[in-house]
Design a protein around this motif. Structure first.
Motif, PDB file in Angstrom:
ATOM      1  N   GLU A 121      15.264 -21.319 -10.431  1.00 21.12           N
ATOM      2  CA  GLU A 121      16.225 -21.950  -9.927  1.00 21.12           C
ATOM      3  C   GLU A 121      17.296 -21.045  -9.236  1.00 21.12           C
ATOM      4  N   ARG A 122      17.169 -19.631  -9.412  1.00 25.24           N
ATOM      5  CA  ARG A 122      17.699 -18.652  -8.461  1.00 25.24           C
ATOM      6  C   ARG A 122      16.928 -18.336  -7.439  1.00 25.24           C
ATOM      7  N   GLU A 123      17.404 -18.151  -6.342  1.00 19.52           N
ATOM      8  CA  GLU A 123      16.894 -17.689  -5.075  1.00 19.52           C
ATOM      9  C   GLU A 123      17.156 -16.262  -4.892  1.00 19.52           C
ATOM     10  N   VAL A 124      16.317 -15.233  -5.574  1.00 17.95           N
ATOM     11  CA  VAL A 124      16.154 -13.915  -5.458  1.00 17.95           C
ATOM     12  C   VAL A 124      14.635 -13.407  -4.772  1.00 17.95           C
ATOM     13  N   ILE A 125      14.430 -12.892  -3.544  1.00 19.99           N
ATOM     14  CA  ILE A 125      13.247 -12.850  -3.226  1.00 19.99           C
ATOM     15  C   ILE A 125      12.650 -11.275  -3.427  1.00 19.99           C
ATOM     16  N   PHE A 126      11.756 -11.141  -4.275  1.00 13.48           N
ATOM     17  CA  PHE A 126      11.050  -9.892  -4.694  1.00 13.48           C
ATOM     18  C   PHE A 126      10.105  -9.356  -3.731  1.00 13.48           C
ATOM     19  N   GLN A 127      10.310  -8.281  -3.210  1.00  8.02           N
ATOM     20  CA  GLN A 127       9.142  -7.601  -1.997  1.00  8.02           C
ATOM     21  C   GLN A 127       8.685  -6.482  -2.789  1.00  8.02           C
ATOM     22  N   SER A 128       7.116  -6.239  -2.730  1.00  8.21           N
ATOM     23  CA  SER A 128       6.444  -5.151  -3.010  1.00  8.21           C
ATOM     24  C   SER A 128       6.019  -4.682  -1.900  1.00  8.21           C
ATOM     25  N   GLU A 129       5.955  -3.146  -2.023  1.00 10.26           N
ATOM     26  CA  GLU A 129       5.577  -2.239  -0.614  1.00 10.26           C
ATOM     27  C   GLU A 129       4.185  -2.663  -0.522  1.00 10.26           C
ATOM     28  N   ASN A 130       3.229  -2.972  -1.159  1.00 10.99           N
ATOM     29  CA  ASN A 130       1.841  -3.120  -1.172  1.00 10.99           C
ATOM     30  C   ASN A 130       1.659  -4.448  -0.315  1.00 10.99           C
ATOM     31  N   VAL A 165       3.543  -7.880  -0.726  1.00 13.91           N
ATOM     32  CA  VAL A 165       3.930  -9.144  -1.434  1.00 13.91           C
ATOM     33  C   VAL A 165       5.406  -9.550  -1.110  1.00 13.91           C
ATOM     34  N   LEU A 166       5.611 -10.777  -0.895  1.00 17.51           N
ATOM     35  CA  LEU A 166       6.932 -11.107  -0.456  1.00 17.51           C
ATOM     36  C   LEU A 166       7.171 -12.546  -1.582  1.00 17.51           C
ATOM     37  N   GLY A 167       8.053 -12.302  -2.503  1.00 11.12           N
ATOM     38  CA  GLY A 167       8.137 -13.584  -3.356  1.00 11.12           C
ATOM     39  C   GLY A 167       7.357 -13.094  -4.733  1.00 11.12           C
ATOM     40  N   LEU A 199       3.280 -15.270  -8.238  1.00 10.14           N
ATOM     41  CA  LEU A 199       3.740 -15.496  -7.013  1.00 10.14           C
ATOM     42  C   LEU A 199       4.694 -16.539  -7.188  1.00 10.14           C
ATOM     43  N   ARG A 200       5.766 -16.689  -6.864  1.00  8.01           N
ATOM     44  CA  ARG A 200       6.923 -17.764  -6.780  1.00  8.01           C
ATOM     45  C   ARG A 200       6.456 -18.817  -5.535  1.00  8.01           C
ATOM     46  N   PRO A 201       6.874 -19.878  -5.844  1.00  9.34           N
ATOM     47  CA  PRO A 201       6.666 -20.885  -4.914  1.00  9.34           C
ATOM     48  C   PRO A 201       7.243 -20.459  -3.654  1.00  9.34           C
TER      49      PRO A 201
END
Length: 214
Positions: free
Chosen positions: A40-49, A51-53, A77-79
Motif C-alpha cells: 500500500e506504500r508507493e516506494v519505487i525500488f530501482q536496481s542498476e541491472n 529493474v524498476l519496481g 516485481l511489484r504491480p
C-alpha cells in the motif's frame, strides 16, 4: 543491551523512506529494505541491472530465475514494475533521477565520506563498480552497516582509512546500535540509540565525536 538485527536495521530504514521516492538498494543489508515496504506504500525500488519496481524477496518455491537484482539475488516485481536496458538504468542514476540510494559501508567519515568497495587488504575487489555512480548521481545517500567490525574497530571515523567510493555524500547512517545523521560542519548527530545503551557507551564504540540531537 539489545542490538538491532540486520532485518530490524532494514525495517527502520524502510520506515523512514518518504512516500513516492525512487530508491536504489545496494548489496548486503540494503537489499532487505524491500522486504519491509508494504504494497500500500508507493516506494519505487530501482536496481542498476535494469529493474524498476522491485518487490520483496520471493517466498520459497516461488523464485523466478529471470528476476534478480544487481547482487544476483532473487526478487519479485511489484504491480506496475518494468525492465529497461542497462544503459537506461545508469542514465537514471547518472542523470540525478534517483531520490535515495542505500548502500552498505566499511567506513563512514564525519564529513560524509564513504568507503564501501575495498579494504586494500587483498585484491579480491577488482573495481569500485556501480556504487561510485550511485554515490555521485543519487540525490541522497544513506548507509546501513554494523557499528563496528568483528574485532571491535569502529566504522564511524574521523577520516576513512580505506579507499573512498565517494567523498562527502552520506547524510544518514543506520547501524545495529544507532541511527545517526551526518550534518555538514558538525559531524555525526545521534537520532536514536538501541535500548539499554547511552550516548557515552555509543561514543566509546565510535571513532569520531558524536553529538546529541538538539
Amino acid at each position: 543491551m539489545s542490538t538491532s538485527t540486520r532485518a530490524a536495521m532494514a525495517a527502520r530504514a524502510a520506515a523512514d523512506i518518504p512516500e513516492g521516492w525512487v530508491v536504489n538498494l545496494g548489496i548486503g543489508i540494503p537489499t532487505l529494505i524491500a522486504d519491509h515496504v508494504p504494497l500500500e506504500r508507493e516506494v519505487i525500488f530501482q536496481s542498476e541491472n535494469g529493474v524498476l519496481g522491485m518487490g520483496p524477496a520471493p517466498a520459497k518455491g516461488q523464485e523466478d530465475p529471470w528476476l534478480i537484482n544487481a547482487g544476483k539475488q532473487m526478487i519479485t516485481l511489484r504491480p506496475g514494475g518494468s525492465f529497461c536496458h542497462h544503459a537506461d538504468s545508469f542514465a537514471m542514476i547518472r542523470g540525478g533521477h534517483i531520490d535515495l540510494c542505500v548502500l552498505g559501508g566499511f567506513e563512514v567519515a564525519e564529513n560524509g565520506d564513504l568507503a564501501n568497495w575495498a579494504t586494500s587488504e587483498n585484491d579480491t575487489a577488482p573495481a569500485v563498480g556501480g556504487a561510485m555512480d550511485l554515490g555521485a548521481g543519487a540525490k541522497r545517500i544513506w548507509v546501513t552497516m554494523e557499528h563496528t567490525t568483528r574485532d571491535g574497530r569502529p566504522k564511524l571515523v574521523e577520516r576513512c582509512a580505506y579507499p573512498l567510493t565517494t567523498p562527502g555524500v552520506v547524510s544518514r547512517v543506520y547501524t545495529n546500535l544507532a541511527v545517526l545523521d551526518v550534518v555538514p560542519g558538525l559531524g555525526f548527530v545521534v537520532r536514536d540509540i538501541v535500548d539499554g545503551m547511552g550516548l557515552e557507551e555509543l561514543q566509546a564504540r565510535s571513532g569520531a565525536r558524536l553529538h546529541a540531537r538538539a
